[in-house]
Design a protein around this motif. Structure first.
Motif, PDB file in Angstrom:
ATOM      1  N   GLU A  59       1.034  -1.432   0.120  1.00 18.19           N
ATOM      2  CA  GLU A  59       0.357   0.252   0.478  1.00 18.19           C
ATOM      3  C   GLU A  59       0.956   1.476  -0.491  1.00 18.19           C
ATOM      4  O   GLU A  59       0.565   2.681  -0.294  1.00 18.19           O
ATOM      5  CB  GLU A  59      -0.690   0.478   1.490  1.00 18.19           C
ATOM      6  N   SER A  60       1.886   1.290  -0.080  1.00 27.60           N
ATOM      7  CA  SER A  60       2.742   2.091  -0.119  1.00 27.60           C
ATOM      8  C   SER A  60       3.573   2.583  -1.662  1.00 27.60           C
ATOM      9  O   SER A  60       3.730   1.613  -1.717  1.00 27.60           O
ATOM     10  CB  SER A  60       4.652   1.581   0.658  1.00 27.60           C
ATOM     11  N   ARG A  61       3.803   4.120  -1.317  1.00 25.04           N
ATOM     12  CA  ARG A  61       4.322   4.694  -2.402  1.00 25.04           C
ATOM     13  C   ARG A  61       5.755   4.985  -2.747  1.00 25.04           C
ATOM     14  O   ARG A  61       6.722   5.094  -1.486  1.00 25.04           O
ATOM     15  CB  ARG A  61       4.025   6.183  -3.439  1.00 25.04           C
ATOM     16  N   LEU A  62       6.414   4.213  -3.261  1.00 32.17           N
ATOM     17  CA  LEU A  62       8.012   3.587  -3.058  1.00 32.17           C
ATOM     18  C   LEU A  62       8.747   5.058  -4.302  1.00 32.17           C
ATOM     19  O   LEU A  62       8.673   5.234  -5.222  1.00 32.17           O
ATOM     20  CB  LEU A  62       8.490   2.277  -3.854  1.00 32.17           C
ATOM     21  N   THR A  63       9.982   6.022  -3.333  1.00 29.61           N
ATOM     22  CA  THR A  63      10.282   6.124  -4.417  1.00 29.61           C
ATOM     23  C   THR A  63      11.720   5.567  -4.923  1.00 29.61           C
ATOM     24  O   THR A  63      12.382   4.633  -3.961  1.00 29.61           O
ATOM     25  CB  THR A  63      10.506   7.491  -4.138  1.00 29.61           C
ATOM     26  N   PHE A  64      12.491   6.222  -5.443  1.00 31.73           N
ATOM     27  CA  PHE A  64      14.062   5.099  -5.659  1.00 31.73           C
ATOM     28  C   PHE A  64      15.612   6.822  -5.703  1.00 31.73           C
ATOM     29  O   PHE A  64      15.073   7.660  -6.528  1.00 31.73           O
ATOM     30  CB  PHE A  64      14.386   4.659  -6.545  1.00 31.73           C
ATOM     31  N   VAL A  65      16.680   6.028  -4.917  1.00 31.13           N
ATOM     32  CA  VAL A  65      17.443   7.313  -4.592  1.00 31.13           C
ATOM     33  C   VAL A  65      18.547   7.109  -4.910  1.00 31.13           C
ATOM     34  O   VAL A  65      18.717   6.040  -4.842  1.00 31.13           O
ATOM     35  CB  VAL A  65      17.005   7.798  -3.722  1.00 31.13           C
TER      36      VAL A  65
ATOM     37  N   GLY B  29       2.263   1.794  -5.034  1.00 31.33           N
ATOM     38  CA  GLY B  29       2.426   2.747  -6.246  1.00 31.33           C
ATOM     39  C   GLY B  29       4.081   3.249  -6.094  1.00 31.33           C
ATOM     40  O   GLY B  29       4.789   2.703  -5.781  1.00 31.33           O
ATOM     41  N   LEU B  30       4.676   4.360  -7.515  1.00 33.96           N
ATOM     42  CA  LEU B  30       6.311   4.881  -6.778  1.00 33.96           C
ATOM     43  C   LEU B  30       5.980   6.252  -6.955  1.00 33.96           C
ATOM     44  O   LEU B  30       3.811   7.138  -7.758  1.00 33.96           O
ATOM     45  CB  LEU B  30       6.358   4.162  -8.908  1.00 33.96           C
ATOM     46  N   THR B  31       6.445   7.182  -6.630  1.00 30.78           N
ATOM     47  CA  THR B  31       6.275   8.256  -6.806  1.00 30.78           C
ATOM     48  C   THR B  31       7.210   8.942  -8.587  1.00 30.78           C
ATOM     49  O   THR B  31       7.008   8.419  -9.340  1.00 30.78           O
ATOM     50  CB  THR B  31       7.427   9.243  -5.882  1.00 30.78           C
ATOM     51  N   ARG B  32       5.898  10.090  -8.666  1.00 28.08           N
ATOM     52  CA  ARG B  32       6.122  10.258  -9.962  1.00 28.08           C
ATOM     53  C   ARG B  32       7.423  10.613 -10.580  1.00 28.08           C
ATOM     54  O   ARG B  32       7.721  10.325 -11.864  1.00 28.08           O
ATOM     55  CB  ARG B  32       5.522  12.016  -9.912  1.00 28.08           C
ATOM     56  N   ASN B  33       8.503  10.739 -10.011  1.00 35.92           N
ATOM     57  CA  ASN B  33      10.241  10.810  -9.924  1.00 35.92           C
ATOM     58  C   ASN B  33      10.584   9.943  -8.973  1.00 35.92           C
ATOM     59  O   ASN B  33      10.528  10.181  -7.750  1.00 35.92           O
ATOM     60  CB  ASN B  33      10.458  12.453  -9.619  1.00 35.92           C
ATOM     61  N   PHE B  34      12.137   9.623  -9.910  1.00 33.64           N
ATOM     62  CA  PHE B  34      13.179   8.920  -8.818  1.00 33.64           C
ATOM     63  C   PHE B  34      13.847  10.395  -8.752  1.00 33.64           C
ATOM     64  O   PHE B  34      13.915  11.029  -9.658  1.00 33.64           O
ATOM     65  CB  PHE B  34      13.247   7.388  -9.476  1.00 33.64           C
TER      66      PHE B  34
ATOM     67  N   VAL C 177       9.903  13.669  -0.177  1.00 29.76           N
ATOM     68  CA  VAL C 177       8.273  13.850   0.578  1.00 29.76           C
ATOM     69  C   VAL C 177       7.412  14.561   0.015  1.00 29.76           C
ATOM     70  O   VAL C 177       6.278  14.816  -0.236  1.00 29.76           O
ATOM     71  CB  VAL C 177       8.774  15.225   1.517  1.00 29.76           C
ATOM     72  N   ALA C 178       7.807  15.978  -1.821  1.00 34.14           N
ATOM     73  CA  ALA C 178       7.018  16.739  -1.344  1.00 34.14           C
ATOM     74  C   ALA C 178       6.198  15.611  -2.984  1.00 34.14           C
ATOM     75  O   ALA C 178       5.207  15.674  -3.054  1.00 34.14           O
ATOM     76  CB  ALA C 178       7.796  17.654  -2.420  1.00 34.14           C
ATOM     77  N   ASP C 179       7.239  14.922  -3.507  1.00 30.65           N
ATOM     78  CA  ASP C 179       6.214  14.001  -4.119  1.00 30.65           C
ATOM     79  C   ASP C 179       5.590  12.445  -3.617  1.00 30.65           C
ATOM     80  O   ASP C 179       5.144  12.352  -4.204  1.00 30.65           O
ATOM     81  CB  ASP C 179       7.356  12.375  -4.752  1.00 30.65           C
ATOM     82  N   GLY C 180       5.928  12.445  -2.150  1.00 34.32           N
ATOM     83  CA  GLY C 180       4.557  11.851  -1.707  1.00 34.32           C
ATOM     84  C   GLY C 180       5.226   9.853  -0.739  1.00 34.32           C
ATOM     85  O   GLY C 180       4.346   9.455  -1.587  1.00 34.32           O
ATOM     86  N   ALA C 181       6.191  10.819  -1.226  1.00 28.27           N
ATOM     87  CA  ALA C 181       7.022   8.903  -1.362  1.00 28.27           C
ATOM     88  C   ALA C 181       6.199   7.823   0.163  1.00 28.27           C
ATOM     89  O   ALA C 181       6.410   9.303   1.350  1.00 28.27           O
ATOM     90  CB  ALA C 181       8.239   8.903  -0.962  1.00 28.27           C
ATOM     91  N   ASP C 182       6.062   7.132   0.690  1.00 31.37           N
ATOM     92  CA  ASP C 182       6.051   6.582   2.204  1.00 31.37           C
ATOM     93  C   ASP C 182       6.884   5.952   2.018  1.00 31.37           C
ATOM     94  O   ASP C 182       7.001   5.159   3.074  1.00 31.37           O
ATOM     95  CB  ASP C 182       4.797   5.342   1.408  1.00 31.37           C
ATOM     96  N   VAL C 183       7.843   4.968   0.974  1.00 28.12           N
ATOM     97  CA  VAL C 183       9.200   3.978   1.574  1.00 28.12           C
ATOM     98  C   VAL C 183      10.355   4.953   0.589  1.00 28.12           C
ATOM     99  O   VAL C 183       9.804   5.153  -0.413  1.00 28.12           O
ATOM    100  CB  VAL C 183       9.448   3.088   1.739  1.00 28.12           C
ATOM    101  N   ALA C 184      11.194   4.598   0.453  1.00 27.59           N
ATOM    102  CA  ALA C 184      12.425   5.011  -0.709  1.00 27.59           C
ATOM    103  C   ALA C 184      13.481   3.926  -0.759  1.00 27.59           C
ATOM    104  O   ALA C 184      14.180   3.557   0.690  1.00 27.59           O
ATOM    105  CB  ALA C 184      13.029   6.892   0.227  1.00 27.59           C
TER     106      ALA C 184
END
Lengths: 166, 96
Positions: free
Chosen positions: A45-51, A123-128, A154-161
């Motif tokens: 259920e978490s929106r993930l971003t990639f750094v 899901g994924l954030t709009r940006n990585f 944070v602005a992209d609404g990530a729950d997990v990175a």
């Protein structure tokens, strides 16, 4: 030096000594205690971003400055719906041969989309987010680059990175 | 090397520490390789001028006259990698 538990011991003994030999003064230690952040909801259920420090960036954007002796403290937003052909790597400090053949080995944009489609992640954030890891000013890295990415995440609404060093 | 380490070297006029850093940077952490890389860039530049081709001296002089020293220093590093790449002997793991 204090004894380490199995969970926190240095995984590559001697690494710090090697780095300090090659780049004296580059290793920093911090006494700040930063507690691990726990997931607030299931991964599905978490929106993930990639750094990533792989130096991946959209084709046509200003190349990372890989020649500057003190480093590059900027980062790029990489749309998570990018195709590998939309992206390129500017970095000279790690082998890019494999990544040039399949960008997913270093910047798994397609694999993460598959996991989102399969429902493994919500899901994924709009940006990585991408930068290069050759930076000789740790304070500036923390103050500008890390803070900048943190705010953007944070602005992209990530729950997990998901963080991936190159 | 941290920036603080380098700034202390500047303050102490410790040029050996500074040039060692340059060699390490250009040699990807290998000082001996860095020395060779510096030699490689200079010999590549020299080779291009042996036949005394026409060059854009107006551009060169205008650039030196009008641009700030920091931009020229940055350009200097760019030129190093440009000539190393041009030499065809690329030791770095990735690409510019």
């Amino acid at each position: 030096m204090t004894a380490h538990s199995d969970e926190t011991k240095q995984l590559r003994p001697g690494l710090w000594e090697t780095v300090n030999e090659r780049y004296p003064g580059s290793m920093i230690t911090k006494s700040d205690f930063v507690p691990l952040a726990s997931l607030r909801k299931p991964l599905s259920e978490s929106r993930l971003t990639f750094v990533s420090s792989a130096g991946v960036q959209p084709v046509g954007t200003m190349p990372f400055d890989v020649v500057h002796p003190v480093g590059d403290y900027s980062f790029r937003r990489v749309p998570s719906d990018s195709n590998p052909s939309d992206l390129e790597i500017h970095q000279i400090k790690y082998p890019t041969n494999g990544a040039t053949k399949d960008l997913n080995v270093i910047f798994p944009v397609e694999r993460l989309r598959e996991l989102a489609t399969e429902g493994v992640i919500g899901g994924l954030t709009r940006n990585f987010f991408s930068f290069i890891g050759y930076n000789m000013d740790p304070e500036r890295l923390e103050r500008t680059l890390a803070e900048g990415i943190a705010e953007a995440v944070v602005a992209d609404g990530a729950d997990v990175a998901l963080l991936a060093p190159a | 090397m941290s920036l603080q380490y380098l700034k202390e070297a500047v303050a102490n006029n410790d040029t050996e520490k500074l040039i060692r850093y340059v060699r390490l940077h250009l040699g990807d952490g290998n000082e001996a390789a860095g020395r060779k890389e510096i030699d490689k860039a200079w010999t590549e530049a020299l080779k291009l001028l042996l036949d005394v081709p026409e060059t854009d001296r107006e551009f060169i002089l205008k650039t030196l006259e009008e641009r700030d020293a920091a931009s020229l220093a940055h350009l200097f590093f760019h030129l190093h990698f440009y000539f190393v790449k041009r030499s065809g002997e690329w030791i770095h793991d990735g690409t510019l």
